[in-house]
Design an enzyme around this catalytic site. Structure first.
Site, mmCIF file in Angstrom:
data_model
loop_
_atom_site.group_PDB
_atom_site.id
_atom_site.type_symbol
_atom_site.label_atom_id
_atom_site.label_comp_id
_atom_site.label_asym_id
_atom_site.label_seq_id
_atom_site.Cartn_x
_atom_site.Cartn_y
_atom_site.Cartn_z
ATOM 1 N N GLU A 400 0.874 -1.296 0.041
ATOM 2 C CA GLU A 400 -0.075 0.067 -0.015
ATOM 3 C C GLU A 400 0.750 1.341 0.011
ATOM 4 O O GLU A 400 0.651 2.343 -0.648
ATOM 5 C CB GLU A 400 -1.071 -0.126 1.203
ATOM 6 C CG GLU A 400 -2.184 -1.266 1.067
ATOM 7 C CD GLU A 400 -2.798 -1.224 -0.192
ATOM 8 O OE1 GLU A 400 -3.070 -0.084 -0.546
ATOM 9 O OE2 GLU A 400 -3.364 -2.215 -0.418
ATOM 10 N N HIS A 492 -5.974 -6.062 -10.435
ATOM 11 C CA HIS A 492 -5.219 -6.866 -9.655
ATOM 12 C C HIS A 492 -4.869 -8.475 -10.288
ATOM 13 O O HIS A 492 -4.282 -9.122 -9.796
ATOM 14 C CB HIS A 492 -6.181 -7.418 -8.395
ATOM 15 C CG HIS A 492 -6.253 -6.178 -7.423
ATOM 16 N ND1 HIS A 492 -7.243 -5.133 -7.704
ATOM 17 C CD2 HIS A 492 -5.783 -5.540 -6.206
ATOM 18 C CE1 HIS A 492 -7.258 -4.158 -6.714
ATOM 19 N NE2 HIS A 492 -6.226 -4.370 -6.007
#
Length: 846
Positions: A400, A492
């Protein structure tokens, strides 16, 4: 009809003159300390330099640049990202990444150029219709209307977490086309390098960014809305998801940096980062604030400097007792190691390179199965998990936080192939931070081991990770290799092939077809490619993402720019550069090559020397080389731009006054695989006027765009389908395949005192006509100031078509003492194109 006048605008790395540094020194260079943002004057100066380069490329004055961001490069350099604009509007996805040195000189420019058709001349028939008519630059919708329309579509009952934005811009609608060599390939046989993205058309659009909360979830979208009709052109999701003592859940007792105020300890690390929301790296307690609109809460505090119990958070329990503190320990340890890995290994400080502090908010919502990076605050939120354990594992934190690095640098658009690369960059960052942390979190290299190449395995209750980097297809949705449909996948999943590329680059592959580490695309020797280790692989990838990638970079462009980064760090033909090519080949991006090292490199034995001549004389430059594998090939450059057709060891030109000060150099390449190259030093051409020899034509080579010329000046530039006689630009009259007339003119003065006046120009003619009748013509005349023809020097037609350029010469001594106009006038009939390409126009008087 032949393809007509499309500007050379593929995504390229524009190599400007640059001396190669020692490979070992380059590899050890660190990114510099935070850089001061440029002053308005400095920004204007850089824009002027970029505009001059655009002028050389043949772009009109309607094109300019808008400085978007700046961050550090290696020591002594700065990186500036400049958006391309047209008539003041940003062209989405079209931008330059510019490296400058301390003196403000441009060292290199990495370009994704989507401006190709914006200068298309407006006329009727054939391919000459303007790509976007002038009236199309005025929107019908207002900014408020565009935002309201998007909100109504995505979350009509939602609330704005961040103020919505709408930017009026030019949106290039792209399409993929096959290169000539791939026209007959089956779809399944396509390689990423077989396709190129080109502009299909442009739309005036609002780029609407909405960051909303609705029905218990965050609804983040980026939407392109047609500014005329309100139609949605494109849309994609924008939410980017995955010295005290702390007892962490995944790593045992770990050291964490806290602050003390009186008898109270705070999870505020003031030794890492400055400014930001809290003045240092901080962990806050969201205390189950709804994911619908999370509130970061306040910084964690404690009466002792021992934190957490190392256990999974007990749902419904306190978020501040030892059990509740564990998630905060996970977060702080992850944040510290992310910061240290980037700074100690690469010199990169915090997420933006400018050492701006950030924070992580723990305990978002109740049993929240997610973690996400928030660009608005440049911070991160992590949940406690339900199907998962607490989302604060080291690789998830690194993942992240790596979104923050991308957000500050390449800003890869979060959809299609660029979105997959965005996610892959975060997976790569997560794994490298994990390796660094697992080996003590110290030192200036990424350790060779310690990470598991599985994203989020620790947070999984089933033991199945979120993603397998070495074999993406093990998750049932990610592909192992590139295909033409990968851009349609969720980011993803489309990240999978690049994750596998990075694994192969670092660790190598296996030659057994039954192995998870095997690739059928590795067909050269050895069948099992050799990796270069975590440290080198990460340095190469990080350099490409921060200094070369643009927001629109796709898989093919990534290969080109990662290879360029490897070459800059370790040298052309190095094992590291070879490994990059093989790793990308392993995922069907580019061709595989043999690893065997070719005989020694190429070196320059004869440098080109400076030359001084008078205008009208011949100037010659010569280069010599040794080493590598013969025969050699040569490529000459003038002021950093390749010279078309200059492919011999000696390059000669007829010097003009405008050539004075031009700098020439050569690149010599051998015949090995991979190719070894050597770049010569620079040689300067000095053009004098000894004996009264003077050039009377201004910008006869068209390298300064339309300067000096009048008439149909849109024919002047650098267009695909034709090449220059010398330099980059030329004037391409004709080539339309429809009824047309085009003229370029220039007034010149021939003094009465000269003894001679000689006009020369290079002319190339090609045609689709087959009938030996003069259907399409170019007439070269001399006119007086009233426009009357004084003399017709020559008439050329489709009948005169021939390969290459021919140099034409005429005596204009009859016009001494006059100011006359040189005219090149083309007429073309209604079918079958003929191209008249003019270059190197020169009028020498003596």
């Amino acid at each position: 009809m032949t393809l007509r006048k499309t500007l050379l605008a593929a995504s390229i790395v524009a190599a400007l003159p640059m001396m190669a540094s020692n490979a070992a020194q380059a590899a050890a260079q660190l990114m510099s300390a935070p850089v001061a943002q440029a002053s308005p004057q400095e920004s204007a100066g850089l824009v002027a330099k970029l505009a001059a380069l655009d002028n050389q490329r043949g772009l009109s004055a309607d094109h300019s640049f808008r400085i978007a961001s700046q961050h550090p490069g290696v020591v002594g350099e700065k990186i500036t990202r400049a958006n391309h604009t047209y008539k003041g509007l940003r062209v989405f996805g079209s931008e330059s990444v510019v490296v400058t040195n301390d003196a403000g000189d441009i060292v290199s420019e990495s370009v994704s150029d989507r401006r190709a058709k914006l200068d298309a001349p407006a006329a009727s028939g054939g391919g000459r219709t303007a790509a976007v008519a002038p009236a199309d630059w005025t929107p019908t919708l207002s900014t408020t209307d565009a935002i309201a329309q998007v909100v109504k579509a995505v979350a009509p009952s939602g609330t704005h977490r961040w103020e919505p934005k709408a930017e009026l811009l030019i949106y290039p609608v792209m399409k993929s086309v096959r290169i000539a060599s791939a026209l007959n390939k089956s779809e399944s046989a396509l390689n990423a390098m077989d396709l190129e993205e080109v502009v299909d058309h442009y739309e005036l659009a609002y780029y609407v960014q909405t960051r909303m909360a609705d029905k218990g979830k965050l609804v983040y979208f980026d939407t392109m809305v047609n500014a005329k009709t309100g139609a949605v052109i494109a849309q994609w999701k924008a939410l980017q998801t995955v010295v005290g003592t702390g007892n962490s859940q995944y790593n045992g007792a770990v050291p964490i940096q806290t602050s003390q105020s009186g008898s109270t300890y705070k999870m505020l690390d003031s030794t890492r980062g400055t400014g930001g929301t809290y003045g240092g790296m901080a962990i806050t307690n969201a205390n189950h604030s709804s994911a619908n609109n999370p509130n970061a809460g306040s910084i964690y505090t404690n009466t002792t400097n021992t934190w957490g119990d190392g256990q999974q958070y007990i749902n419904g329990g306190s978020t501040t007792n030892a059990n509740g503190q564990t998630a905060a320990v996970n977060a702080l340890w992850g944040l510290m190691n992310t910061y240290d890995a980037l700074k100690n290994v690469l010199g990169w400080q915090s997420l933006d390179g400018n050492n701006t502090a950030t924070y992580i908010a723990a305990h978002v919502d109740t049993q929240y199965d997610n973690a996400f990076f928030e660009p608005g605050c440049k911070c991160m939120y992590i949940g406690d998990g339900s199907s998962f354990y607490s989302l604060g594992s080291i690789d998830v934190i690194g993942h992240e936080m790596s979104h923050g690095v991308t957000d500050a640098t390449s800003n890869l658009t979060y959809s299609g192939e660029s979105g997959g690369l965005n996610e892959s960059n975060s997976d790569i960052g997560g794994e490298m931070v994990e390796a660094y942390a697992r080996n003590g979190g110290t030192g200036n290299v990424i350790p060779a081991s310690g990470n598991d190449w599985m994203m989020g395995k620790e947070i999984s209750k089933s033991g199945q990770p979120l993603r397998w980097m070495y074999k993406p297809s093990k998750d049932g949705g990610s592909p192992d290799a590139w295909s033409s449909t990968i851009k349609n996948l969720d980011v993803h999943y489309s990240s999978g092939p690049n994750n596998r590329m990075f694994y192969f680059l670092s660790q190598g592959s296996n030659s057994s077809s039954t192995s998870d580490y095997y690739s059928k695309y590795l067909v050269k020797s050895p069948a099992a490619m050799t990796g270069i280790g975590n440290d080198k692989a990460f340095r190469i990838w990080f350099k490409a993402n921060t200094t070369k990638f643009t927001s629109s970079t796709n898989y093919a462009d990534a290969r080109t720019k990662v290879l360029a980064a490897a070459t800059e760090l370790y040298g052309a033909g190095s094992k590291e550069a070879i490994a990059v090519q093989r790793a990308y080949a392993a995922i069907n991006v580019g061709a595989d090559i043999d690893e065997a090292t070719a005989p020694g490199g190429v070196s320059i034995t004869t440098q080109p020397a400076n030359v001084s001549v008078t205008a009208g004389a011949t100037a010659s430059f010569t280069v010599g080389a040794t080493g590598g594998t013969a025969p050699y090939s040569y490529k000459w450059y003038r002021n950093g731009a390749a010279i078309s057709g200059a492919t011999s060891a000696t390059y000669s030109l007829t010097a003009q006054t405008a050539d004075n000060g031009a700098v020439f150099n050569a690149v010599v390449s051998d015949s090995s695989s991979p190719v070894k190259t050597a770049t010569s030093g620079n040689a300067t051409l000095t053009v004098g006027s000894t004996g009264g020899t003077t050039e009377r034509v201004t910008n006869g080579g068209f390298e300064s765009g339309t300067t000096g010329w009048s008439g149909t000046t849109g024919v002047i530039g650098n267009y695909s389908g034709q090449t220059a006689y010398e330099g980059s630009n030329f004037a391409w009259l004709g080539g339309n395949g429809t009824t047309a007339s085009e003229t370029i003119t220039q007034a010149v003065t021939i003094p009465s005192t000269v003894t001679s006046a000689t006009l020369t120009f290079a002319l190339h003619i090609d045609t689709a006509e087959t009938d030996p009748t003069a259907y399409d013509k170019l007439v070269v005349t001399v006119k007086n100031s009233a426009g009357s023809v004084l003399s017709t020097l020559a008439t050329y037609s489709n009948v005169n078509a021939a390969s290459g350029y021919q140099v034409r010469t005429f005596n204009l001594s009859a016009y001494k003492g006059q100011t006359v106009t040189l005219s090149f006038a083309m007429t073309e009939d209604s079918s079958l194109q003929t191209s008249f390409v003019v270059d190197k126009v020169s009028l020498i008087t003596q």
